[in-house]
Write a protein that holds these residues in place. Structure first.
Motif, PDB file in Angstrom:
ATOM      1  N   LEU A 333      36.064  36.009  25.416  1.00 44.28           N
ATOM      2  CA  LEU A 333      37.448  36.012  26.292  1.00 44.28           C
ATOM      3  C   LEU A 333      37.456  34.995  27.279  1.00 44.28           C
ATOM      4  CD1 LEU A 333      38.654  39.792  25.730  1.00 44.28           C
ATOM      5  CD2 LEU A 333      39.388  37.731  24.274  1.00 44.28           C
ATOM      6  N   THR A 334      36.481  35.106  28.079  1.00 43.43           N
ATOM      7  CA  THR A 334      36.540  34.232  29.498  1.00 43.43           C
ATOM      8  C   THR A 334      36.695  32.631  28.936  1.00 43.43           C
ATOM      9  OG1 THR A 334      34.656  35.706  30.250  1.00 43.43           O
ATOM     10  CG2 THR A 334      35.155  33.872  31.281  1.00 43.43           C
ATOM     11  N   ILE A 335      36.172  32.313  27.991  1.00 45.26           N
ATOM     12  CA  ILE A 335      36.305  30.755  27.470  1.00 45.26           C
ATOM     13  C   ILE A 335      37.841  30.788  26.816  1.00 45.26           C
ATOM     14  CG2 ILE A 335      35.479  29.286  25.478  1.00 45.26           C
ATOM     15  CD1 ILE A 335      32.723  30.518  25.653  1.00 45.26           C
ATOM     16  N   ALA A 336      37.924  31.668  26.253  1.00 50.44           N
ATOM     17  CA  ALA A 336      39.708  31.632  25.466  1.00 50.44           C
ATOM     18  C   ALA A 336      40.475  31.442  26.912  1.00 50.44           C
ATOM     19  CB  ALA A 336      39.668  32.760  24.635  1.00 50.44           C
ATOM     20  N   LYS A 337      40.224  32.184  27.934  1.00 53.31           N
ATOM     21  CA  LYS A 337      41.079  32.136  28.762  1.00 53.31           C
ATOM     22  C   LYS A 337      41.089  30.862  29.665  1.00 53.31           C
ATOM     23  CE  LYS A 337      42.614  34.413  33.180  1.00 53.31           C
ATOM     24  NZ  LYS A 337      42.860  33.175  34.002  1.00 53.31           N
ATOM     25  N   LYS A 338      39.906  30.296  29.848  1.00 52.59           N
ATOM     26  CA  LYS A 338      39.619  29.193  30.403  1.00 52.59           C
ATOM     27  C   LYS A 338      40.275  27.944  29.774  1.00 52.59           C
ATOM     28  CE  LYS A 338      35.536  29.799  33.246  1.00 52.59           C
ATOM     29  NZ  LYS A 338      35.923  29.254  34.521  1.00 52.59           N
ATOM     30  N   ILE A 339      39.939  27.947  28.364  1.00 55.65           N
ATOM     31  CA  ILE A 339      40.679  26.871  27.635  1.00 55.65           C
ATOM     32  C   ILE A 339      42.472  26.925  27.651  1.00 55.65           C
ATOM     33  CG2 ILE A 339      41.202  26.184  25.178  1.00 55.65           C
ATOM     34  CD1 ILE A 339      38.157  27.173  24.634  1.00 55.65           C
ATOM     35  N   ILE A 340      43.094  28.187  27.473  1.00 58.11           N
ATOM     36  CA  ILE A 340      44.288  28.210  27.518  1.00 58.11           C
ATOM     37  C   ILE A 340      45.009  27.683  29.198  1.00 58.11           C
ATOM     38  CG2 ILE A 340      46.216  29.748  27.500  1.00 58.11           C
ATOM     39  CD1 ILE A 340      44.982  28.817  24.718  1.00 58.11           C
ATOM     40  N   ASP A 341      44.077  28.209  30.031  1.00 58.90           N
ATOM     41  CA  ASP A 341      44.458  27.754  31.314  1.00 58.90           C
ATOM     42  C   ASP A 341      44.565  26.170  31.450  1.00 58.90           C
ATOM     43  OD1 ASP A 341      44.684  30.448  32.310  1.00 58.90           O
ATOM     44  OD2 ASP A 341      42.864  30.169  33.462  1.00 58.90           O
ATOM     45  N   SER A 342      43.599  25.638  30.960  1.00 56.79           N
ATOM     46  CA  SER A 342      43.518  24.051  31.011  1.00 56.79           C
ATOM     47  C   SER A 342      44.403  23.646  29.996  1.00 56.79           C
ATOM     48  CB  SER A 342      42.142  23.740  30.750  1.00 56.79           C
ATOM     49  OG  SER A 342      41.904  23.960  29.592  1.00 56.79           O
ATOM     50  N   HIS A 343      45.246  24.384  29.344  1.00 57.49           N
ATOM     51  CA  HIS A 343      46.491  23.740  28.779  1.00 57.49           C
ATOM     52  C   HIS A 343      47.627  24.093  29.393  1.00 57.49           C
ATOM     53  CE1 HIS A 343      43.383  23.352  25.132  1.00 57.49           C
ATOM     54  NE2 HIS A 343      44.670  22.684  24.472  1.00 57.49           N
ATOM     55  N   GLY A 344      47.668  24.664  30.406  1.00 62.79           N
ATOM     56  CA  GLY A 344      48.838  24.892  31.231  1.00 62.79           C
ATOM     57  C   GLY A 344      49.258  26.272  30.693  1.00 62.79           C
ATOM     58  N   GLY A 345      48.528  26.998  30.049  1.00 63.87           N
ATOM     59  CA  GLY A 345      49.149  28.305  29.501  1.00 63.87           C
ATOM     60  C   GLY A 345      48.624  29.535  30.207  1.00 63.87           C
ATOM     61  N   ALA A 346      48.742  30.496  29.384  1.00 61.97           N
ATOM     62  CA  ALA A 346      48.333  31.884  29.981  1.00 61.97           C
ATOM     63  C   ALA A 346      47.952  32.759  28.770  1.00 61.97           C
ATOM     64  CB  ALA A 346      49.406  32.410  30.979  1.00 61.97           C
ATOM     65  N   ILE A 347      47.195  33.856  29.005  1.00 59.54           N
ATOM     66  CA  ILE A 347      46.901  34.836  27.713  1.00 59.54           C
ATOM     67  C   ILE A 347      47.303  36.168  28.334  1.00 59.54           C
ATOM     68  CG2 ILE A 347      45.406  35.991  26.173  1.00 59.54           C
ATOM     69  CD1 ILE A 347      43.619  33.625  26.192  1.00 59.54           C
ATOM     70  N   GLU A 348      48.089  36.971  27.470  1.00 59.99           N
ATOM     71  CA  GLU A 348      48.627  38.293  28.233  1.00 59.99           C
ATOM     72  C   GLU A 348      48.277  39.350  27.198  1.00 59.99           C
ATOM     73  OE1 GLU A 348      52.743  38.172  28.962  1.00 59.99           O
ATOM     74  OE2 GLU A 348      52.363  36.766  30.833  1.00 59.99           O
ATOM     75  N   VAL A 349      47.986  40.602  27.459  1.00 62.52           N
ATOM     76  CA  VAL A 349      47.632  41.593  26.619  1.00 62.52           C
ATOM     77  C   VAL A 349      48.363  42.716  26.940  1.00 62.52           C
ATOM     78  CG1 VAL A 349      45.418  42.941  25.936  1.00 62.52           C
ATOM     79  CG2 VAL A 349      44.953  40.868  26.902  1.00 62.52           C
ATOM     80  N   THR A 350      48.809  43.303  25.604  1.00 63.10           N
ATOM     81  CA  THR A 350      49.487  44.593  25.584  1.00 63.10           C
ATOM     82  C   THR A 350      49.022  45.658  24.750  1.00 63.10           C
ATOM     83  OG1 THR A 350      51.211  43.699  24.174  1.00 63.10           O
ATOM     84  CG2 THR A 350      51.850  43.584  26.469  1.00 63.10           C
ATOM     85  N   SER A 351      48.723  46.895  25.084  1.00 60.65           N
ATOM     86  CA  SER A 351      47.975  47.570  24.130  1.00 60.65           C
ATOM     87  C   SER A 351      48.237  48.901  24.182  1.00 60.65           C
ATOM     88  CB  SER A 351      46.460  47.621  24.303  1.00 60.65           C
ATOM     89  OG  SER A 351      45.670  48.016  23.612  1.00 60.65           O
ATOM     90  N   LYS A 352      48.365  49.753  23.284  1.00 56.46           N
ATOM     91  CA  LYS A 352      48.308  51.238  23.164  1.00 56.46           C
ATOM     92  C   LYS A 352      47.660  51.730  22.495  1.00 56.46           C
ATOM     93  CE  LYS A 352      53.510  51.884  23.090  1.00 56.46           C
ATOM     94  NZ  LYS A 352      54.554  52.113  22.124  1.00 56.46           N
ATOM     95  N   PRO A 353      46.590  52.497  23.066  1.00 54.86           N
ATOM     96  CA  PRO A 353      45.394  53.419  22.436  1.00 54.86           C
ATOM     97  C   PRO A 353      45.995  53.971  21.194  1.00 54.86           C
ATOM     98  CG  PRO A 353      45.258  53.518  24.833  1.00 54.86           C
ATOM     99  CD  PRO A 353      46.725  52.819  24.633  1.00 54.86           C
TER     100      PRO A 353
END
Lengths: 381, 135
Positions: A333-353
């Protein structure tokens, strides 16, 4: 050292002054040129920026200070030296403040001009040397990462290759117990290789070696490919993996290799942390400024308190619950976030247990006049 | 079996890798010859005329797998073997990112016929070799 020929442009409204300067500097080995006023001078600088420019501060039309500022805008690497006809300290200070490298009060001797321009050449060479060193350092750093990872991987790969041979029964019979242990050991080796790969990805991205490779690409093609590739993982728990209907032509500016990595990682997680007979749905939506890919699972969900830390390196919700044979490095997930950051984007998470989790990958919308991306899938293994 | 006697050349600078891959290929009844660097490989290719070449990319030399592959496919010296299929076998992930993509084509380099990551899975290796030999 190789002798470089430097160019200099003299901007002065006095013809005798221009000629004298050019004559002295030509004898010093410079390529010289001159202009009779600020406007002509700036045009010449635009057409072919010289290494140095001598600017008379007091000229009709565009004044020397204004020319000085424009020169800095055109090319900050040009070294400007001002000639101050009314040799007041104030005018010289003002020129230096605005980026002049040095000043020459009129009247001056040829020797004074030579001294000042030689100092300028030294300055120029220092700047160039610093730039070369900076580039070399970057190259060494990049290769260093590659070399270290090659050195780390080689022995592990060799060990893993022997395991493959023994487990494949190509080196004689092995007992079921031996086979079981070697299979587990092989899984740990694979985990170690994944860790090295992931660490390398992070090191690369910290070095900023990604963003200049973005090109238009079709999200549907990318997602469909990933769904095909990951379909086998769904079989064990009978998970339904689907792409919701889309326009079929959603284009983003992206780097194919790394985006595949992001989606592969997130979809794999959504399958792995799902319930039996669950579902993973991927959908694309857009608003005025963004394109959003939602990956929604029907798994156990993630408690709210963990969400802010999900993208931290090696963060694990419950280490003891980590399944045996899990080859993840804890860096996905750290890598995924860095990749998306460098695309000028963002990752958001919503969750319901108990209900499920949605990872939203948000891309900036590309400019509307982009050429169409290729629709055929690229060469793959 | 039509491929029973096909000769495969393994060019890799890691002796352990050569030792490990040899029994895999032999288990499928291939004949195996090895070379420990591209220079030796260059000589042996002409001498042995293998039916297929497994080539490592990152070897301790300036003349690497990329260059040798390009030479095999285009150089006059290799005219007689230019149609021999070449498979890159390498832990090259570290060069190009998450998955290997041959980028040399942009610079006019000839690429391999296939590639496979180290450590290789025996079934995967054999099936790729068979596919290329059938062509």
């Amino acid at each position: 050292m190789e002798e470089t020929t430097y160019s200099v442009l003299v901007i002065d409204d006095e013809e005798s002054m221009r000629d004298a300067c050019c004559l002295i500097l030509a004898k010093e080995g410079f390529d010289t040129d001159s202009a009779a006023n600020g406007k002509a001078g700036l045009e010449k600088i635009h057409a072919s920026p010289p290494d140095f420019v001598l600017i008379d501060l007091k000229m009709p039309g565009i004044g020397g200070l204004e020319v000085l500022e424009k020169v800095k805008e055109i090319d900050p690497n040009i070294i400007p030296i001002v000639i101050t006809g009314y040799a007041t300290v104030e005018s010289a200070v003002e020129a230096m403040k605005r980026g002049a490298y040095d000043f020459l009060p009129k009247p001056f001797t040829p020797e004074e001009l030579r001294l000042i321009i030689r100092r300028g050449v030294e300055r120029k060479e220092l700047v160039q040397e610093a730039e070369t060193l900076r580039r070399e350092k970057k190259l060494i750093e990049e290769n260093f990462i590659t070399m270290v990872s090659h050195q780390l991987r080689s022995p592990i790969v060799a060990i893993a290759q022997y395991f493959e041979v023994i487990l494949g029964g190509m080196a004689g019979e092995i007992s079921p117990q031996q086979k079981d242990m070697m299979t587990k050991a092989r899984a740990r080796l694979e985990g170690l290789l994944n860790l090295i790969n992931d660490w390398l990805s992070i090191a690369r991205m910290n070095g900023g070696q990604l963003v200049d490779r973005l090109k238009p690409m079709l999200l549907e093609t990318l997602l469909a490919n990933q769904i095909d590739l990951l379909q086998p993982l769904t079989e064990a728990s009978n998970i339904k993996l689907v792409l919701a209907p889309t326009t079929g032509k959603t284009t983003v500016m992206g780097d194919e290799e790394t985006l595949e990595q992001v989606f592969s990682n997130l979809i794999t997680n959504a399958i792995k942390y799902n319930r039996p007979d669950g579902k993973v749905e991927i959908s694309i939506k857009e608003d005025a400024e963004h394109i959003i890919v939602d990956i929604t699972d029907t798994g156990v969900g993630i408690a709210q308190e963990h969400i802010p830390f999900l993208f931290d390196q090696f963060y694990q919700i419950d280490r003891s619950k980590r399944s045996r044979g899990d080859k993840g490095s804890g860096l996905g997930l750290t890598i995924a976030k860095k990749i998306i950051d460098s695309h000028g984007g963002a990752i958001e998470v919503t969750s319901k247990p108990g209900v499920g989790t949605t990872f939203s990958i948000i891309f900036p919308k590309p400019p509307s006049d982009l050429p169409n991306p290729p629709t055929t899938p690229v060469f793959r293994s | 079996m039509e491929n029973a006697k096909a000769k495969i050349m393994v060019i890799d600078d890691d002796p352990d890798f050569r030792d490990a891959i040899t029994p895999i290929l032999q288990s499928a009844l291939y004949q195996v010859v090895t070379a420990s660097n591209p220079k030796e490989g260059k000589e042996k290719i002409l001498e042995e005329k293998p039916d297929l070449i497994l080539l490592d990319i990152m070897m301790d030399s300036l003349f690497d797998g990329f260059s040798l592959c390009h030479a095999i496919k285009t150089s006059k010296d290799f005219e007689v073997v230019k149609d021999t299929p070449v498979i890159f076998v390498s832990a090259v992930k570290e060069i190009t990112g998450s998955r290997f993509q041959f980028k040399g084509e942009e610079q006019g380099m000839s690429g391999p016929d296939d590639y496979i990551d180290k450590p290789v899975k025996p079934e995967d290796l054999i099936s790729r070799v068979e596919r290329l030999l059938k062509k």
